[in-house]
Design an enzyme around this catalytic site. Sequence first.
Site, PDB file in Angstrom:
ATOM      1  N   GLY A 188      26.673 -30.522  23.393  1.00 32.53           N
ATOM      2  CA  GLY A 188      27.091 -29.165  23.041  1.00 32.53           C
ATOM      3  C   GLY A 188      26.509 -28.619  21.761  1.00 32.53           C
ATOM      4  N   THR A 189      25.302 -29.056  21.426  1.00 32.30           N
ATOM      5  CA  THR A 189      24.659 -28.469  20.240  1.00 32.30           C
ATOM      6  C   THR A 189      23.264 -27.985  20.602  1.00 32.30           C
ATOM      7  OG1 THR A 189      23.884 -28.828  17.971  1.00 32.30           O
ATOM      8  CG2 THR A 189      23.926 -30.778  19.391  1.00 32.30           C
ATOM      9  N   HIS A 234      30.218 -30.101   8.694  1.00 32.17           N
ATOM     10  CA  HIS A 234      30.184 -28.721   8.196  1.00 32.17           C
ATOM     11  C   HIS A 234      31.534 -28.236   7.686  1.00 32.17           C
ATOM     12  CE1 HIS A 234      26.294 -27.890  10.742  1.00 32.17           C
ATOM     13  NE2 HIS A 234      26.074 -28.609   9.659  1.00 32.17           N
ATOM     14  N   CYS A 253      38.900 -24.394  -4.331  1.00 38.81           N
ATOM     15  CA  CYS A 253      38.948 -23.488  -5.480  1.00 38.81           C
ATOM     16  C   CYS A 253      37.534 -23.354  -6.051  1.00 38.81           C
ATOM     17  CB  CYS A 253      39.900 -24.058  -6.539  1.00 38.81           C
ATOM     18  SG  CYS A 253      39.864 -23.122  -8.082  1.00 38.81           S
ATOM     19  N   CYS A 263      45.526 -21.515 -10.038  1.00 37.37           N
ATOM     20  CA  CYS A 263      44.885 -21.266 -11.343  1.00 37.37           C
ATOM     21  C   CYS A 263      44.398 -19.818 -11.469  1.00 37.37           C
ATOM     22  CB  CYS A 263      43.727 -22.239 -11.577  1.00 37.37           C
ATOM     23  SG  CYS A 263      42.215 -21.827 -10.675  1.00 37.37           S
ATOM     24  N   ARG A 285      38.752 -15.660  12.615  1.00 37.81           N
ATOM     25  CA  ARG A 285      38.366 -16.887  13.317  1.00 37.81           C
ATOM     26  C   ARG A 285      39.486 -17.927  13.292  1.00 37.81           C
ATOM     27  NH1 ARG A 285      32.981 -18.924  11.305  1.00 37.81           N
ATOM     28  NH2 ARG A 285      33.344 -20.501  12.897  1.00 37.81           N
ATOM     29  N   ASP A 345      36.637 -26.804  13.788  1.00 38.46           N
ATOM     30  CA  ASP A 345      37.878 -26.313  14.409  1.00 38.46           C
ATOM     31  C   ASP A 345      39.001 -27.336  14.489  1.00 38.46           C
ATOM     32  OD1 ASP A 345      37.106 -27.986  16.578  1.00 38.46           O
ATOM     33  OD2 ASP A 345      35.981 -26.346  17.504  1.00 38.46           O
ATOM     34  N   GLN A 366      29.748 -31.155  14.095  1.00 35.95           N
ATOM     35  CA  GLN A 366      29.382 -29.991  13.290  1.00 35.95           C
ATOM     36  C   GLN A 366      30.495 -28.949  13.364  1.00 35.95           C
ATOM     37  OE1 GLN A 366      24.966 -28.890  14.150  1.00 35.95           O
ATOM     38  NE2 GLN A 366      25.634 -30.152  15.858  1.00 35.95           N
ATOM     39  N   ASN A 367      31.481 -29.208  14.222  1.00 38.49           N
ATOM     40  CA  ASN A 367      32.534 -28.206  14.439  1.00 38.49           C
ATOM     41  C   ASN A 367      33.560 -28.237  13.316  1.00 38.49           C
ATOM     42  OD1 ASN A 367      31.148 -27.741  16.744  1.00 38.49           O
ATOM     43  ND2 ASN A 367      32.575 -28.786  18.105  1.00 38.49           N
TER      44      ASN A 367
END
Length: 243
Positions: free
Chosen positions: A184-185, A116, A124, A147, A67, A101, A98-99
């Site tokens: 767009g959701t 998100h 980590c 680590c 992705r 990218d 929510q994207n």
Amino acid sequence: MIADAAERLRRAKHIAVLTGAGVSAESGIPTFRGEGGLWRQFRAEDLATPEAFGRDPRLVWEWYDWRRQKVAACRPNPAHHALAALESRGGEFLLITQNIDDLHRKAGSRRLVELHGNIWRVRCVAEGAVSELPDVPLREIPPRCACGSLLRPDIVWFGEMLPAEPLDRAFRAAESCDLFLVAGTSALVQPAASLPLLAKQRGATVIEVNPEPTPISPLVDISLQGKAGEILPALVAALGPTP
Ligand code: BJW
């Protein structure tokens, strides 16, 4: 419809915007639930839960590496640029996405919260330290922290809490805005999906941009049916020159 929406936007003193995968669809990034969507080809339970990562971190990272390569090849589209232009007109404004990218930032949006997470950040699992990992493709799968512990994508998976500070900013904006634009959701995933409803309860005008109806469509004030990359630039153009 566009003229009515533009008039309400022009009058608004505080605008909040919620975006989802559909806003990046015209950049070539697949959505999750529609035709060709990621959840039509892959099982979320195998790839986007903490349990899946615990079972098979290599499999999860191979999917994210794929992705990341796809996202790296994509550029912001006219919808991202229109939202950056809307912000630059001034006034109180918050873009809640929510994207993962990073395309809103690439388009110039600055008053931005990512609910998100972000596909270019890693965390980590032992220390919780967050850093950027820009390598495309990844040099080792799964990647490791200095680590020695595993790194995971800094992305919110199903069943995980959303990061507190962005979530708090998003809820405060939804409560206090006078215009909430949602684009767009599918408005299916919580808690993001509750933001436009909260805004509506608090008296804001809610405008939705989506080619398909969603569960919130019957509740919004104006539903603009169409692609974000066409509707949002037309809407911003209809606002006229910045006052
Ligand atoms: C266009 C277009 C164009 C196409 N122009 N538009 C039961 C009931 C209620 C809630 C729950 C439940 N069981 C579990 C929950 C909670 C769960 C949830 O909401 N599940 C629902 C699916 C039922 N939520 C969570 O787990 C969240 N955490 C949480 O709630 O913590 C508290 C808690 C903990 C434990 C138990 C219960 C509560 C976390 C959610 C994390 C979401 N993560 C993902 C994946 C990240 C991984 C990754 O990307 O790698 O985030 S899921 C996926 O969905 C992704 C998206 O951000 C998110 C929203 O999707 P979005 O953006 O709406 O995309 P699509 O594909 O759904 O829709 C695209 C839309 O675009 C469509 O409408 C198209 O028509 C449109 N479109 N082209 C404009 N050109």
